[in-house]
Scaffold this motif. Sequence first.
Motif, mmCIF file in Angstrom:
data_model
loop_
_atom_site.group_PDB
_atom_site.id
_atom_site.type_symbol
_atom_site.label_atom_id
_atom_site.label_comp_id
_atom_site.label_asym_id
_atom_site.label_seq_id
_atom_site.Cartn_x
_atom_site.Cartn_y
_atom_site.Cartn_z
ATOM 1 N N LYS A 1 0.818 -1.347 0.011
ATOM 2 C CA LYS A 1 -0.171 -0.041 0.065
ATOM 3 C C LYS A 1 0.867 1.274 0.045
ATOM 4 O O LYS A 1 0.423 2.303 -0.807
ATOM 5 C CB LYS A 1 -0.866 -0.159 1.182
ATOM 6 N N LYS A 2 1.816 1.355 0.877
ATOM 7 C CA LYS A 2 2.729 2.262 1.041
ATOM 8 C C LYS A 2 3.599 2.556 -0.434
ATOM 9 O O LYS A 2 3.659 3.597 -1.052
ATOM 10 C CB LYS A 2 3.846 2.171 1.864
ATOM 11 N N LYS B 1 1.151 4.410 -2.891
ATOM 12 C CA LYS B 1 0.790 5.689 -2.694
ATOM 13 C C LYS B 1 2.125 6.808 -2.853
ATOM 14 O O LYS B 1 2.096 7.811 -3.216
ATOM 15 C CB LYS B 1 0.391 5.803 -1.410
#
Length: 606
Positions: A327-328, A331
């Motif tokens: 997820k990081k 993003k």
Amino acid sequence: MAYTMTPTPAGPVGSQYCVCKVELSVCGQNLLDRDVTSKSDPFCVLFMEVNGKWVELDRTETAVNNLNPAFAKKFIVDYHFEEVQKLKFALFDQDKSSMQLYEHDFLGEFSCTLGTIVSSKKITRTLLLGNGKPAGKGMITDIWCRDHLAECLPGPQHVNLQPLLQSLKSEKPQSGEVQDKSTLLLFVVCYHMPAQPSLEPTEIAAQELSDNRVITLSMAGRKLDKKDLFGKSDPFLEFYKPGDDGKWMLVHRTEVIKYTLDPVWKPFTVPLVSLCDGDVEKQIKVMCYDYDSDGGHDFIGEFQTSVARMCEAQDASPLELECINPKKQKKKKNYKNSGIIIVKYCKITRDFSFLDYILGGCQLMFTVGIDFTASNGNPRDPTSLHYINPMGTNEYLSAIWAVGQIIQDYDSDKMFPALGFGAQLPPDWKVSHEFAINFNPTNPFCSGVEGIVQAYSACLPHIRFYGPTNFSPIVNHVARFAAQATQQEAASQYFILLIITDGVISDMDETRHAVVQASKLPMSIIIVGVGNADFAAMEFLDGDSRVLRSYTGEEAVRDIVQFVPFRDFRNAPKETLAKAVLAELPQQVVQYFKHQNLPPINSEPA
């Protein structure tokens, strides 16, 4: 010979939890020919003695018109070290389709214990008929061949024994050996079973047999993401492998390391088949979390790798793997990682069992130590613990038989030292705490358990019971031989001392010290307490509940003493005593050789 078919037992013969199974592959050579117009059609039947009766376990297929059969059907038998498992192999020439054995011609048989088979490389026996006479000129040879076992594929299968039969035919017979010999070959394969019984024992056994490797990993982390608001993370790792349904299955979870972004986890060991199904190239997933007491652990990151890749790690050059939070990563454009997971050490070894060491040729060296102190009473008095009753036994003899009849199968020459202590000896009547009961100090060996019993009975009228009760001389006596065995740097010998005593130890400090020193050696001590004395000191030596310490404060490296009071077994079946005193021995043998990093002789590398 009256043979009848016995219904197959509902479960395996023996105790409920079997540590392993043994597979016996059978073939024959030069069997008797019972047919007039053709050759015999032999099949083999395996019996086990249960409560004094022969119970049929299984039978092979019939080899049509063949005096040199190689049976495809295998016998699989539960193996219990602490039991005397008597087996009988009977061969018949099939004449009818009947399951009743008396309908078929008897070709011969032989009996032995399962312990004899697994501990022997080659034994030769006479093939006997029902009247006890030899079946012609036939001989039976049990063979366990390490090289052939090493080449076998996992699991039950057909083994081509013809090359071995041809090589056996080409061997020159030894002096006095019959050349036209009827031969039975037995090949032994060990199946390691799980601790709990399984509904599919064969399938699981095959997997266990195919891979007894374990993997040891030492893991650390560096600069992991900080997840706690007022402190650092509390990281732990989880290891997953892909399941048959495509989902990840949890295999192992490390401990939690509190308040750090640079954790160092304790090394851990798991079966290789659990981590990656034995496939070192298979991808595994490692996930890193920050521990929360409410169970809502925060995800730090993950990575995928293989055992083969992790094995690149060495002490001097650890393997570093990036811990990624997907997820990081999506993003943040400049996202690099959520820390580094370090494989400090990775090694694959084999988790050898007790039977692996026995099959590898390890011999169990048995010594008996007998208490002849005055507290036993005059052996001519019926109240004496050494009094031999009209049945020809006493508690001392019962203990010798219970342990000796098991151990003797694992010693090739079956020559056992038998020592006494606490008696005055002729001609000067000095007290000795380490004397040969056959009165031959240069050769204290007795032939088999029968030899020990004969020497014991013969020495009673010629000694004076005295005292005190000193254990340390006999413990040190056996320890000296065990120390010599360590010079071989091989798992070839393990020493077992059986001490039978009626009372309290007089030299407790010296005995404690001797046991602590012996714990460093390939040696175990079994103590059987006879009579009704207080045996609290014996329980103290048995380190089941506490670590034994010498009077110097030195701790025993491992627990090597097993104590049982004979009075607890007076009214129990005779097999019960043997199970109790030998229960810990297989584990002690394996524990010692593993601690010394000694694999079974001629074992395959991991």
